[in-house]
Scaffold this active site. Structure first.
Site, PDB file in Angstrom:
ATOM      1  N   GLU A 224       0.832  -1.196   0.000  1.00  0.00           N
ATOM      2  CA  GLU A 224       0.000   0.000   0.000  1.00  0.00           C
ATOM      3  C   GLU A 224       0.869   1.250   0.000  1.00  0.00           C
ATOM      4  O   GLU A 224       0.526   2.271  -0.607  1.00  0.00           O
ATOM      5  CB  GLU A 224      -0.930  -0.026   1.209  1.00  0.00           C
ATOM      6  CG  GLU A 224      -2.057  -1.060   1.125  1.00  0.00           C
ATOM      7  CD  GLU A 224      -1.611  -2.515   1.221  1.00  0.00           C
ATOM      8  OE1 GLU A 224      -0.477  -2.784   1.662  1.00  0.00           O
ATOM      9  OE2 GLU A 224      -2.402  -3.393   0.853  1.00  0.00           O
TER      10      GLU A 224
ATOM     11  N   HIS B 240     -10.888  -6.253   8.279  1.00  0.00           N
ATOM     12  CA  HIS B 240     -11.695  -6.083   7.065  1.00  0.00           C
ATOM     13  C   HIS B 240     -12.969  -5.314   7.391  1.00  0.00           C
ATOM     14  O   HIS B 240     -13.976  -5.494   6.744  1.00  0.00           O
ATOM     15  CB  HIS B 240     -12.070  -7.438   6.448  1.00  0.00           C
ATOM     16  CG  HIS B 240     -10.932  -8.198   5.841  1.00  0.00           C
ATOM     17  ND1 HIS B 240     -10.129  -9.042   6.562  1.00  0.00           N
ATOM     18  CD2 HIS B 240     -10.458  -8.255   4.568  1.00  0.00           C
ATOM     19  CE1 HIS B 240      -9.219  -9.597   5.761  1.00  0.00           C
ATOM     20  NE2 HIS B 240      -9.390  -9.131   4.550  1.00  0.00           N
TER      21      HIS B 240
HETATM   22  C1  LIG Z   1      -1.465  -5.315   3.732  1.00  0.00           C
HETATM   23  C2  LIG Z   1      -2.470  -6.132   3.046  1.00  0.00           C
HETATM   24  N1  LIG Z   1      -2.885  -5.776   1.824  1.00  0.00           N
HETATM   25  C3  LIG Z   1      -3.820  -6.506   1.182  1.00  0.00           C
HETATM   26  C4  LIG Z   1      -4.354  -7.613   1.764  1.00  0.00           C
HETATM   27  C5  LIG Z   1      -5.413  -8.441   1.026  1.00  0.00           C
HETATM   28  N2  LIG Z   1      -4.795  -9.725   0.678  1.00  0.00           N
HETATM   29  C6  LIG Z   1      -4.965 -10.802   1.460  1.00  0.00           C
HETATM   30  S1  LIG Z   1      -4.018 -12.070   0.953  1.00  0.00           S
HETATM   31  C7  LIG Z   1      -3.401 -11.192  -0.357  1.00  0.00           C
HETATM   32  C8  LIG Z   1      -2.431 -11.833  -1.270  1.00  0.00           C
HETATM   33  C9  LIG Z   1      -1.286 -12.411  -0.524  1.00  0.00           C
HETATM   34  O1  LIG Z   1      -0.424 -13.023  -1.399  1.00  0.00           O
HETATM   35  P1  LIG Z   1       0.793 -13.853  -0.873  1.00  0.00           P
HETATM   36  O2  LIG Z   1       1.589 -13.051   0.083  1.00  0.00           O
HETATM   37  O3  LIG Z   1       1.522 -14.373  -2.057  1.00  0.00           O
HETATM   38  O4  LIG Z   1       0.156 -15.058  -0.045  1.00  0.00           O
HETATM   39  P2  LIG Z   1      -0.827 -16.183  -0.568  1.00  0.00           P
HETATM   40  O5  LIG Z   1      -2.215 -15.699  -0.356  1.00  0.00           O
HETATM   41  O6  LIG Z   1      -0.520 -16.438  -1.990  1.00  0.00           O
HETATM   42  O7  LIG Z   1      -0.551 -17.374   0.301  1.00  0.00           O
HETATM   43  C10 LIG Z   1      -3.928  -9.912  -0.379  1.00  0.00           C
HETATM   44  C11 LIG Z   1      -3.625  -8.903  -1.386  1.00  0.00           C
HETATM   45  C12 LIG Z   1      -3.912  -7.941   3.054  1.00  0.00           C
HETATM   46  N3  LIG Z   1      -4.384  -8.993   3.731  1.00  0.00           N
HETATM   47  N4  LIG Z   1      -2.965  -7.204   3.650  1.00  0.00           N
END
Ligand SMILES: Cc1ncc(C[n+]2csc(CCOP(=O)(O)OP(=O)(O)O)c2C)c(N)n1
Ligand SMILES: Cc1ncc(C[n+]2csc(CCOP(=O)(O)OP(=O)(O)O)c2C)c(N)n1
Ligand SMILES: [Mg+2]
Ligand SMILES: [Mg+2]
Lengths: 372, 325, 372, 325
Positions: free
Chosen positions: D60, D129
């Protein structure tokens, strides 16, 4: 391995050594450009010393001395075109001059007089829209993603603008660095990052900032080529910057330049470096000081002699003194500027507060209270 | 008793707590050899070594994020933010973690962490060396926010903060770091969190304030007394949240008039809560509007900061407004 | 160059390939440990599928499927001792089981019933103090500096605790990653970082996350050795993790492990992956699925047969079903928990608000309004 | 006229503005092929391509920091924060830069940037959320903060936000993304920033609210009318800062009673400012305390969110308090 550019990121590119001798091939840079470089460095030095004095006189709020770092600022910024954008940090007087700012413009800012284009908003930051040079945010590293965003915008808008940004070794620890470098890599932004690695972030030495072997190698983490260069060698910095600017302009993406230099003065006029580093260390680095060594090179090449050099210093010394006189004579900013430029149009709260401000000035007088 | 300034008092508090409790560590930018840019941590590295007085890389997010992990594990970290204006990189760690870990883990983990740093204006620091961000923290459930107005309280409150089981934001008004000197006991004492203090008694109007504004408000109160004979009761809130509402209400029962003075910008500022709390729970006590004297709703300017910050004229205007209503 | 550990960071360490055949030397891991690994993976798979079902039944708020990633979670966490600390993310059911959490404890949490140790504070996060396993913050990456801080604290306190943390490929873009890795490098913290690189951050593919050639190479930027491993090969992950944990425990500092895996399911039960990736891609990766291939290896080595395997699945299937029954029968959390655990002691505002809450429940009844 | 829900209205606003002005670009996590996790940006990538609909790395701070640079250079970025609870990593960039660049540069540069994202509770989203962070932004001079309560306003306000010369924080109450459907004109219209709206006329008490709470407040107003014949005037503030103080004051001239309803936690919350503004400038209008109905001073819980958030019973209690005072 060379795809990662690791050799140049671990290397130490130089053209002129600390004795002013050419290392490797002679630079193919026009003499006039070399003299310009030298002149900017001299002007930066003179101005830097004056800002120190003005601070001691209580005229300037604070100053971050540039001494020893003039080559990095001048060499890198000279690679830019006028239309290009520069996001400096707070220790690049030379770059401001290269971009076209005059001593007087810089002083109006430092003294925040009525001609200050930033209207007294903050200290130790400089820049002007007419030079596409953006006054720095004081929080270290904040400008890095801005530079990347501007570069991405230029690309989206079809401009061939290149964006350059300066920051210190300390700034590489900030989230802004991480985000900015990563976006630049992913979006192949036309941006050149110049780290002025002056070995210290106030009292924190480089070894406490990171365990990476160099700062340029950090580019690997972002798919951004890193180049390490002798930041006290203005010609080396210039060449590397020209290469990076060309890469950016031709669509090949960002470059991370680590200009290895040394801060010879205190962090700012509020600092006391004897608390954290030895006189010997500073003395050791004095011998790499960029102006003296470049002068020696220019004299050896016959582009300068003692006489001409003396004239140059005198000319710009005089020029700067006059600028100071003029700047000091200018009236202060009107008080009401403090309520301007918060929004494009002041909303009701600021209109109410403007009335409160005016009333408070009347009441001060009525009460016989000291008015600034 | 020694006479000390606030820097010395804070330094003493840190030193005593570090001696008392080996879990107390200090971390931040330049807190080691440099002793902090204001010398609040001066000499600590000599006594406690590099393991407990930790110069960190330049990232507030890292300082606070790592300090949270330290606190969860069992240390009592005191994280210095060199100027509180730079705390925002750490805002996610503070709001999403320091403040929420106890709740998130159903009370299984806690974050006994102090985040301290110089705040507020008056030293020609410009927009990024002058801010008063207490409202952001006051609005964040899970945090305690404190600002002392002098050496005695500074030492006592910092000790309470270090001993607290919850994260404390400890704001130090840098303009009075060195100019106010007070007797400070050499022995161990604490000033409890959550308790305000009447620093001038009065019967006509209650003035609630904190930090450096306490001293300015006292001057204004004096002026009002001299000029009009108005008797202003000045409350130094000390803890901004949870603030000492009982002390404010008790005072209002006597004075029936309320003025709030703070450096932070006005809108959605800390004074709004104090006003709203009274308007919700004790409006019947009031016989005039609740006036606020605050920083203006702009970034903190370098130029003319004396006009930007509350000054005696503006406090006087507010007193006049509520007294002549 | 090997001082930077670049080879292992760019490599792809595996022990067992996708056909269950040993690549290189036979693993010298006790049979019982291998069977444990397999059992944890099976249990994780069963629980994962149940959580999906429970979500569809409206009992669980949201679930982030683990399918395809069981090997990374189990292999890495098995390298820890009980006293070590784990900061998981939200996709490591296997690691929770390894740490000692039972299915029922996980379900009490997922269903946030009266036995939920986190008292209904957030969804999709798991952990418990008695297992030194810290419930994850939902903001991606937030736990990374916590893990580093805990590791630094352990070192300062003279404990020989090792700390491990899991996070995704997406998390490597966050400031928390940058700060955490940098501190770990500078302070030689006894911490092991495990990236579950499942190729996607919701719909954002790895190529949009970074232009670095691998994620393990990012360690170079922090002086932290990086190792890239086949994250679907539980033995390879385990071995690399054991090495990293040993390094950490013996004072040699942090390691960054990139476990290259693939998320076979949707991001969460709220996701629709058909919007951004093809069926073919998923099919392609099905063949690297970690449980099937490890089973084949175990059968080939004679440590398992079809019969025993069936029994294992049935045993844990039954175990899990019973746990679900018990968890579903437990009463909900009392309403007043929402005002607990904000501070060690509730200040006056929370005491006032507790009165308001109680009064509101009375008024709801009075008004005949629906009570939850 | 089409009947739309809020997601469709926001999508339409983005599409129309992107057609109208090539400087408008959208960036954020999953805004491209995925169309955003709530589908607000659905289909935009097909029409405008990857250069103007930019899926970003997961940071962000990066999204906002880069968007600020884009805006300074001349684009009109609309940055999506996937859930507004994740905005805090960007807080430094928002507070130190987006909000301050115009001031810092003496007006030479501006940041015409929209930061938008789903906010608020009601969907069992738990602590990360569900948040309502408007007070943090309201307290930050240089920002405009907006929250629509339905599709018509959502479209018109988002267009105004995109066209504004200043940074706008645009908060979208996700619980009403799809459940409220309204006629939304197909042509170009805007709803001005800074203007509230009376959504129910009344004469006994003024209820100020915004976002999803508008609908709950209308229900409570109905109940109060049915049960006691109390006539509640409900104001949808729409712009939280700078808020429409004139509309509130005009209403109070009639009703003389004020209740404020919001989801954000109470202390130092957004309602405090509205209360304090009235207590400072129009206290003489009031005949009873100013009551606030708000989220409690805790992290937003997953369990029992209906009790955590303002509900009809709690709004009713507040109305009763001010009516029976
Ligand atoms: C700071 C933040 N931004 C956005 C989100 C929304 N969000 C939840 S999981 C995710 C993707 C995470 O990707 P990754 O780190 O590769 O983990 P994965 O879900 O693939 O295990 C996002 C964008 C969040 N939880 N936290
Ligand atoms: C975010 C932030 N934290 C702290 C500071 C205080 N500070 C000003 S300059 C500085 C050190 C910067 O070091 P470096 O980036 O190496 O630049 P240099 O001063 O050496 O040129 C610090 C800590 C700041 N300005 N911003
Ligand atoms: Mg430096
Ligand atoms: Mg992923």
């Amino acid at each position: 391995m060379s795809g990662l550019g690791i050799d140049r990121a671990l290397g130490f590119y130089r053209v002129i050594d600390e004795e002013g001798r050419v290392v490797g091939e002679e630079p193919d840079i026009p003499s006039a450009t070399l003299i310009d470089m030298y002149t900017y460095m001299v002007r930066a030095r003179i101005l830097d010393e004056w800002l120190l004095k003005l601070q001691r006189m209580g005229k300037v709020a604070i100053h971050a001395p540039n001494r020893g770092q003039e080559a990095a600022a001048v060499g890198a910024s000279m690679a830019l075109r006028r239309e290009d954008w520069l996001f400096p940090s707070y220790r690049e007087l030379g770059a401001l001059l290269v971009r076209g700012m005059s001593e007087e413009e810089i002083l109006d800012r430092a003294l925040y007089n009525a001609d200050d284009p930033l209207k007294g908003s903050d200290f130790a930051i400089y820049g002007h829209r007419k030079y596409n040079t953006i006054p720095a945010p004081v929080p270290v590293g904040n400008q890095i993603p801005h530079a990347v965003g501007a570069a991405m915008a230029a690309k989206i808008m079809g401009h061939d603008t290149v964006v350059m940004t300066f920051f210190g070794d300390g700034a590489t620890s900030r989230g802004d660095f991480h985000a900015g470098l990563n976006f630049a890599g992913v979006f192949k932004a036309p941006v050149v990052f110049v780290i002025q690695n002056n070995m210290w972030a106030i009292s924190v030495p480089l070894s406490r900032q990171t365990k990476a072997p160099t700062l340029a190698i950090k580019g690997v983490a972002y798919g951004v080529p890193g180049i390490r260069v002798d930041g006290n060698d203005v010609v080396a910095v210039y060449r590397v910057a020209v290469e990076a600017v060309n890469r950016a302009r031709s669509g090949e993406g960002p470059t991370l330049i680590e200009a290895r230099t040394y801060r010879l003065g205190p962090h700012t006029t509020a600092d006391d470096p004897s608390r954290y580093r030895s006189e010997e260390e500073v003395k050791k680095y004095e011998k790499y000081e960029p102006i003296r060594r470049f002068r020696r090179y220019l004299i050896d090449r016959g582009l300068l002699d003692e006489e001409k050099d003396k004239e140059l210093w005198e000319k710009w010394g005089e020029h700067t003194r006059k600028a100071i006189e003029r700047s000091l004579e200018k009236p202060p900013l009107p008080v009401e500027v403090i309520l301007e430029d918060v929004y494009s149009e002041p909303p009701w709260n600021l209109r109410e507060q403007l009335r409160e401000l005016r009333e408070s000035i009347r009441v001060m007088k009525e009460l016989g209270l000291e008015v600034e | 008793m020694l006479v000390m300034n606030m820097v010395q008092a804070l330094n003493t508090a840190l030193r005593e707590e570090m001696r008392r409790d080996p879990r107390v560590v200090v971390l931040g930018e330049d807190v080691g050899r440099r002793g902090g840019v204001f010398l609040v941590t001066e000499g600590l590295i000599d006594e406690f070594g590099e393991e407990r007085v930790i110069d960190t890389p330049l990232t507030e997010m890292g300082i606070v994020g790592v300090a949270i992990g330290m606190a969860m594990y069992g240390l009592r970290p005191v994280a210095e933010i060199q100027f509180i204006d730079f705390v925002y990189e750490a805002f996610d760690q503070i709001v999403s973690n320091a403040a929420k870990i106890r709740y998130r883990t159903g009370g299984m983990y806690s974050v006994p962490l102090v985040i301290r740093g110089p705040c507020c204006g008056g030293v020609k620091g410009g927009m990024h060396h002058s801010q008063s961000p207490e409202a952001y923290f006051g609005h964040t459930a899970g945090l305690i926010t404190v600002m002392p107005s002098g050496p005695y309280d500074a030492k006592g409150l910092l000790k309470s903060a270090i001993r607290a089981e919850d994260p404390v934001i400890f704001l130090e008004p840098k303009s009075i770091y060195r100019i106010i000197r007070e007797e400070v006991p050499e022995d161990d004492y604490t000033v409890p969190l959550g308790e305000g203090k009447i620093v001038r008694e009065g019967s006509d109007v209650t003035l609630v304030t904190w930090g450096a504004m306490v001293h300015l408000s006292l001057e204004a109160a004096k002026l009002a007394a001299e000029k009009h004979g108005w008797s202003v009761e000045v409350i130094d809130l000390r803890t901004i949240f949870p603030f000492d509402k009982d002390l404010v209400i008790e005072s209002l029962e006597k004075t029936e008039r309320l003025v709030i003075v703070h450096e932070a910008p006005k809108s959605f500022g800390p004074g709004a809560e104090i006003s709203a709390y009274i308007a919700e729970n004790a409006i019947e006590l009031l016989r005039s509007p609740i006036a606020r004297v605050t920083g203006f709703d702009t970034p903190f300017p370098l130029a003319h900061e004396k006009y930007y910050m509350p000054n005696i004229a503006r406090i006087y205007m507010a007193l006049r407004k509520v007294m002549e209503y």
